[in-house]
Design a protein around this motif. Structure first.
Motif, PDB file in Angstrom:
ATOM      1  N   GLY A 129       0.824  -1.192   0.000  1.00 14.59           N
ATOM      2  CA  GLY A 129       0.000   0.000   0.000  1.00 14.59           C
ATOM      3  C   GLY A 129       0.859   1.243   0.000  1.00 14.59           C
ATOM      4  O   GLY A 129       2.091   1.181  -0.120  1.00 14.59           O
ATOM      5  N   SER A 132       0.490   8.128   3.804  1.00 13.86           N
ATOM      6  CA  SER A 132       0.087   9.494   3.471  1.00 13.86           C
ATOM      7  C   SER A 132       1.172  10.254   2.724  1.00 13.86           C
ATOM      8  O   SER A 132       0.877  11.219   2.011  1.00 13.86           O
ATOM      9  N   PHE A 281     -12.369  -2.714   2.393  1.00 15.10           N
ATOM     10  CA  PHE A 281     -11.714  -1.651   1.631  1.00 15.10           C
ATOM     11  C   PHE A 281     -12.776  -0.863   0.871  1.00 15.10           C
ATOM     12  O   PHE A 281     -13.722  -1.450   0.333  1.00 15.10           O
ATOM     13  N   ALA A 284     -11.722   3.712  -2.921  1.00 19.20           N
ATOM     14  CA  ALA A 284     -10.409   4.325  -3.097  1.00 19.20           C
ATOM     15  C   ALA A 284      -9.278   3.399  -2.662  1.00 19.20           C
ATOM     16  O   ALA A 284      -8.111   3.793  -2.689  1.00 19.20           O
ATOM     17  N   THR A 286      -8.824   2.188   0.389  1.00 11.26           N
ATOM     18  CA  THR A 286      -8.412   2.492   1.760  1.00 11.26           C
ATOM     19  C   THR A 286      -8.967   1.454   2.717  1.00 11.26           C
ATOM     20  O   THR A 286     -10.152   1.103   2.653  1.00 11.26           O
ATOM     21  N   LYS A 298      -9.896   4.681   9.199  1.00 11.31           N
ATOM     22  CA  LYS A 298      -9.280   4.368   7.918  1.00 11.31           C
ATOM     23  C   LYS A 298      -7.782   4.190   8.090  1.00 11.31           C
ATOM     24  O   LYS A 298      -7.140   4.933   8.822  1.00 11.31           O
ATOM     25  N   SER A 300      -4.137   2.299   5.861  1.00 10.01           N
ATOM     26  CA  SER A 300      -3.338   2.501   4.654  1.00 10.01           C
ATOM     27  C   SER A 300      -4.181   2.301   3.401  1.00 10.01           C
ATOM     28  O   SER A 300      -5.255   1.702   3.438  1.00 10.01           O
ATOM     29  N   ARG A 301      -3.661   2.794   2.305  1.00  8.99           N
ATOM     30  CA  ARG A 301      -4.355   2.720   1.019  1.00  8.99           C
ATOM     31  C   ARG A 301      -3.609   1.775   0.094  1.00  8.99           C
ATOM     32  O   ARG A 301      -2.374   1.835  -0.015  1.00  8.99           O
ATOM     33  N   SER A 333      -2.864   5.039  -6.712  1.00 11.87           N
ATOM     34  CA  SER A 333      -3.960   4.517  -5.895  1.00 11.87           C
ATOM     35  C   SER A 333      -5.244   4.482  -6.690  1.00 11.87           C
ATOM     36  O   SER A 333      -5.410   5.214  -7.677  1.00 11.87           O
TER      37      SER A 333
END
Length: 391
Positions: A129, A132, A281, A284, A286, A298, A300-301, A333
Motif C-alpha cells: 500500500g 500518506s 476496503f 479508493a 483504503t 481508515k 493505509s491505502r 492509488s
C-alpha cells in the motif's frame, strides 16, 4: 523437395505452439485475473535467385514471434468475501515476495495472515500500500485492532423550553469519561425571568453532586450567541477532569407552551472502547476498520501499478507479472490519475473468450493438417524419384 519437407515441419512446429497457447487459455477459463495470450506468426526469410531477368523469391516456412498478452478486463464476479478485491478499470495490485521483489496481479484473492498482514492467498506475497507520504508500506492491522474510548466534550440539546414554565430537568444526559466509562448526568433549568428577562439558571448534576452552574438567555425565543454554548469542568469520581460543553445553539427555543417542555439530549461526541468487528476496503482502496462501538477508522491505502507498453510486462505464472525490459511502471492509488476504482467482495475472472479460442482451434487444426499434407506430398515425390532410379 527436402526444402518442402523442412517448410512443412516448420508449419507443424508453429501450429503445435499455437495449439498449446489455445490449450493454456482454455484451461484457465475460470482462473481469477488470468490474461489470455495469442501466438504471433511470421514467415521465415526468403532466398532470391535471378534467372533470365526474373527474380524468384522462395520462402523457408513458418516462424513464431512470441505471444502477445491481452489485458482487456474480465467480468467482475461477486464472492461475498470482503478481502476478495477487483480493480474496475486500469491498474494491477502490487505484491512483494519473500525476496523483496515487486510483482503485479489482477487476481485479488487476499486475506490477513496470523500477524495481521494482508497477503495473497495464492503464494503468501505481501500486498503493498501507500502511506500518506506516498511511501510503499505493508497493509497491516497494527494500530487498528481496537478503538480506544473518547471522553465526551460536546453534548447537544434540542427542543422547546417553555418560557412560562418554572423548572425543567433533562435526564439522562449520557456522557463518557476519558477511560470510556459511561455516566448519566442531569441538567436542571430554573426560570430566572424575574431577575433577568428570558434568563434560565442551568445546573449540571452527577447524581446528587453538583458539577457546575451557568446561565442561558433567550431573546425572541432563541438563545443568545454568548450563552448558546455552556462549558463545565466535569471530574467523574476517580477520574480526571474534562471539559464538557452543552450545545444549545441549534434547534433550541423558548416559547410559551404552558408547563410542557420538550428539551432533550440528542447527541454527544464521546464513546466507549470498542473491539474490531469488520475490516474491508472502500472504492479508493483504503482500509476501513469498523468497531463494536460504532466507530470506523481508515488505515493505509492499497497501491496499484500500471504499465504504458506491453513490452514492460513479463508473465510469471500464478496470475502475476513483473516489470520487463527495464521499463518502469507507474504506481498510484485506486481512483487517482487514471487508475480504476476498487470493488471489495468481488474478483475479476479470466478474460478468455471461449468462442474465439474454439475458432482459433479450428484454424490451427487446418494449418497443421495442411503442413502435414505438404510433408506427405514431398515424401511421395521423393519416393517417386527413388523409384525412377531403380527402373
Amino acid at each position: 523437395m527436402l526444402d518442402s519437407i523442412n517448410i512443412g515441419v516448420s508449419g507443424l512446429l508453429g501450429y503445435q505452439q499455437g495449439l498449446r497457447t489455445i490449450a493454456n487459455n482454455t484451461a484457465n477459463l475460470n482462473t481469477p485475473g488470468y490474461k489470455s495470450s495469442t501466438l504471433q506468426f511470421t514467415d521465415l526469410f526468403y532466398s532470391n535467385s535471378n534467372s533470365g531477368g526474373r527474380t524468384t523469391q522462395l520462402g523457408y516456412g513458418l516462424d513464431t514471434a512470441g505471444t502477445r498478452l491481452d489485458f482487456s478486463q474480465g467480468d467482475l464476479r461477486q464472492t461475498g468475501n470482503d478481502f476478495d478485491l477487483a480493480v474496475d478499470g486500469e491498474g494491477l495490485f502490487v505484491l512483494k515476495d519473500d525476496q523483496g521483489q515487486r510483482r503485479y496481479t489482477r487476481a485479488g484473492q487476499f486475506g490477513f495472515d496470523g500477524e495481521g498482514v494482508l497477503v495473497s492467498r495464492i503464494d503468501g506475497s505481501k500486498v503493498m500500500g501507500l502511506d500518506s507520504a506516498g511511501r510503499s508500506v505493508e497493509i497491516t492491522l497494527d494500530g487498528v485492532r481496537v478503538s480506544p474510548g473518547k471522553a465526551t466534550s460536546l453534548a447537544r440539546l434540542t427542543g422547546n423550553l417553555s418560557s412560562t414554565g418554572t423548572e425543567q430537568t433533562v435526564s439522562p444526559v449520557k456522557v463518557f469519561d476519558a477511560s470510556g466509562q459511561e455516566h448519566a448526568l442531569s441538567v436542571k433549568f430554573t426560570n430566572t425571568n424575574a431577575t433577568a428577562a428570558g434568563s434560565w439558571k442551568v445546573e449540571v448534576f452527577d447524581g446528587a453532586t453538583l458539577v457546575g452552574t451557568s446561565q442561558v438567555v433567550f431573546v425572541d425565543g432563541e438563545p443568545t450567541p454568548a450563552t448558546s454554548k455552556l462549558t463545565f469542568s466535569y471530574a467523574p469520581a476517580g477520574g480526571t477532569a474534562q471539559s464538557l460543553t452543552l450545545d444549545l445553539s441549534a434547534d433550541v427555543t423558548s416559547f410559551a407552551s404552558g408547563n410542557l417542555s420538550t428539551l432533550a439530549m440528542t447527541s454527544q461526541d464521546g464513546y466507549a472502547p470498542g473491539s474490531l468487528t469488520k475490516v474491508t476496503f472502500d472504492a479508493a482502496g483504503t482500509l476501513v476498520a469498523t468497531y463494536s462501538n460504532g466507530q470506523t477508522v481508515k488505515g493505509s491505502r492499497l497501491a496499484l501499478g500500471r504499465f504504458e507498453s506491453l513490452d514492460a510486462v513479463e508473465a510469471l505464472g500464478g496470475g502475476e507479472f513483473r516489470e520487463a525490459s527495464g521499463i518502469p511502471w507507474t504506481v498510484g492509488s485506486a481512483g487517482d490519475a487514471g487508475f480504476g476504482p476498487l470493488r471489495a467482495g468481488m474478483l475479476e475472472i479470466s478474460n478468455v473468450d471461449l468462442s474465439r479460442e474454439f475458432s482459433s482451434l479450428v484454424v490451427m487444426q487446418r494449418g497443421y493438417q495442411a503442413s502435414s499434407q505438404v510433408i506427405s506430398t514431398a515424401n511421395d515425390m521423393l519416393q517417386e524419384l527413388f523409384g525412377m532410379k531403380h527402373k
